[in-house]
Design an enzyme around this catalytic site. Structure first.
Site, PDB file in Angstrom:
ATOM      1  N   CYS A   1       0.689  -1.155  -0.151  1.00 16.00           N
ATOM      2  CA  CYS A   1       0.219   0.063  -0.294  1.00 16.00           C
ATOM      3  C   CYS A   1       0.865   1.280   0.189  1.00 16.00           C
ATOM      4  O   CYS A   1       1.522   1.521  -1.023  1.00 16.00           O
ATOM      5  CB  CYS A   1      -0.984  -0.042   1.099  1.00 16.00           C
ATOM      6  SG  CYS A   1      -2.596   0.744   0.767  1.00 16.00           S
TER       7      CYS A   1
ATOM      8  N   HIS B   1      -3.347  -4.854   2.207  1.00 12.74           N
ATOM      9  CA  HIS B   1      -2.634  -4.984   3.339  1.00 12.74           C
ATOM     10  C   HIS B   1      -2.638  -6.571   3.655  1.00 12.74           C
ATOM     11  O   HIS B   1      -3.707  -7.059   4.252  1.00 12.74           O
ATOM     12  CB  HIS B   1      -3.531  -4.326   4.458  1.00 12.74           C
ATOM     13  CG  HIS B   1      -3.089  -2.762   4.572  1.00 12.74           C
ATOM     14  ND1 HIS B   1      -2.084  -2.510   5.671  1.00 12.74           N
ATOM     15  CD2 HIS B   1      -3.541  -1.660   3.913  1.00 12.74           C
ATOM     16  CE1 HIS B   1      -2.320  -1.250   5.567  1.00 12.74           C
ATOM     17  NE2 HIS B   1      -2.794  -0.776   4.492  1.00 12.74           N
TER      18      HIS B   1
ATOM     19  N   GLU C   1      -1.119  -8.173   5.568  1.00  9.92           N
ATOM     20  CA  GLU C   1      -0.834  -8.693   7.004  1.00  9.92           C
ATOM     21  C   GLU C   1      -1.949  -8.653   7.911  1.00  9.92           C
ATOM     22  O   GLU C   1      -2.163  -8.982   9.049  1.00  9.92           O
ATOM     23  CB  GLU C   1       0.334  -7.571   7.712  1.00  9.92           C
ATOM     24  CG  GLU C   1      -0.176  -6.209   8.203  1.00  9.92           C
ATOM     25  CD  GLU C   1      -0.517  -5.218   6.896  1.00  9.92           C
ATOM     26  OE1 GLU C   1      -0.542  -5.570   5.799  1.00  9.92           O
ATOM     27  OE2 GLU C   1      -0.846  -3.885   7.211  1.00  9.92           O
TER      28      GLU C   1
HETATM   29  N1  GLN Z   1      -3.236   6.375   1.016  1.00 11.56           N
HETATM   30  C1  GLN Z   1      -1.995   6.083   1.715  1.00 11.56           C
HETATM   31  C2  GLN Z   1      -0.903   6.935   1.058  1.00 11.56           C
HETATM   32  O1  GLN Z   1      -1.058   7.648   0.225  1.00 11.56           O
HETATM   33  C3  GLN Z   1      -1.963   4.644   1.577  1.00 11.56           C
HETATM   34  C4  GLN Z   1      -2.979   3.991   2.394  1.00 11.56           C
HETATM   35  C5  GLN Z   1      -2.236   2.684   3.247  1.00 11.56           C
HETATM   36  O2  GLN Z   1      -1.124   2.401   3.053  1.00 11.56           O
HETATM   37  N2  GLN Z   1      -3.081   1.994   3.614  1.00 11.56           N
HETATM   38  O3  GLN Z   1       0.321   6.693   1.379  1.00 11.56           O
END
Ligand code: GLN
Length: 190
Positions: free
Chosen positions: A78, A172, A174
Site C-alpha cells: 500500500c 494489506h 498482514e
Molecule cells: N493513502 C495512503 C498513502 O497515500 C496509503 C494507504 C495505506 O497504506 N493503507 O500513502
C-alpha cells in the site's frame, strides 16, 4: 534470515508477527545501522507522504536508495508500494519514491477511508483458496513497465506485482491472517 520492517510510521506489528510465523526473524528498522543489518525489507502501509518525510528525518533515504539499487529483496504494501513506484500520482511534490518498481500509481484512487473494502483475490502464484485482500485508502496502479510481472489484478487493475526482487501490493496482506505472501516473499530468491 533477518527481514526488516520499516517502523517509522504505519502498520508494522502485524508484519513482524507474520514474519515470525513463517520462520523469519522480523526486526523493526528505524535507523541506518538497522537497515544495514537486514537481508530483506518490508515497507508497510501507512501514509507515504509521512513516511517519505520520516525517512529523511531518520537519514534513511539515501541508505535505502542504495540497498534498493543493490537489489535487496523488498515488499512494499500500500503506502510502501507508493514508496517503491517510479511515479506517484496525487502525491506531494516533495514525496520520495524510489523507482524500484517501474510502475505509476495514484494515491487514494478508490476514494476516502469510507471506500475501503475487502475482497477474495485469486493469486495464481499463491494457489487456492483466493487471498483475502484488504484495501485501505489504496492506490491504483495505472502504468506497468515491460519488466514488471503482474501477479494479481482486481477489476483489470494490477494489485500485486514484482520486478526482480522488488514486490508491491496495493492491499494489506498482514491484516487477513493469510501468511502466503509473506512466505513467498521470504522464500523467493530470483
Ligand atoms: N493513502 C495512503 C498513502 O497515500 C496509503 C494507504 C495505506 O497504506 N493503507 O500513502
Amino acid at each position: 534470515m533477518k527481514v526488516g520492517v520499516l517502523a517509522l510510521q504505519g502498520a508494522t506489528d502485524l508484519h513482524l508477527a507474520a514474519l515470525s510465523d513463517v520462520g523469519a526473524t522480523g526486526v523493526p528498522v528505524r535507523r541506518p545501522h538497522e537497515l544495514a543489518d537486514v537481508d530483506r525489507l518490508i515497507l508497510p502501509g501507512g501514509e507515504s507522504t509521512t513516511m517519505s518525510m520520516m525517512l529523511d528525518a531518520a537519514r534513511l533515504t539515501e541508505p535505502l536508495a542504495e540497498r534498493l539499487a543493490d537489489a535487496m529483496p523488498v515488499l512494499g504494501t500500500c503506502a510502501g508500494l507508493l514508496l517503491l513506484a517510479a511515479e506517484v500520482g496525487d502525491g506531494r511534490s516533495d514525496q520520495r519514491s524510489f523507482g524500484a518498481l517501474d510502475i505509476g500509481a495514484r494515491r487514494n484512487a478508490y476514494g476516502p477511508q469510507t471506500e475501503s473494502f475487502e475482497t477474495d483475490l485469486p493469486v495464481a502464484a499463491l494457489g487456492s483458496p483466493p487471498m483475502r485482500a484488504i484495501f485501505i485508502r489504496s492506490p491504483i496502479i495505472e502504468r506497468v513497465g515491460a519488466g514488471v510481472e503482474v501477479l494479481a489484478r482486481l477489476d483489470g487493475n494490477p494489485v500485486l506485482c514484482r520486478q526482480g526482487r522488488a514486490w508491491g501490493c496495493t492491499f494489506h496482506p498482514e491484516l487477513s491472517g493469510d501468511l502466503r505472501l509473506h512466505r513467498l516473499f521470504c522464500e523467493e530468491t530470483a
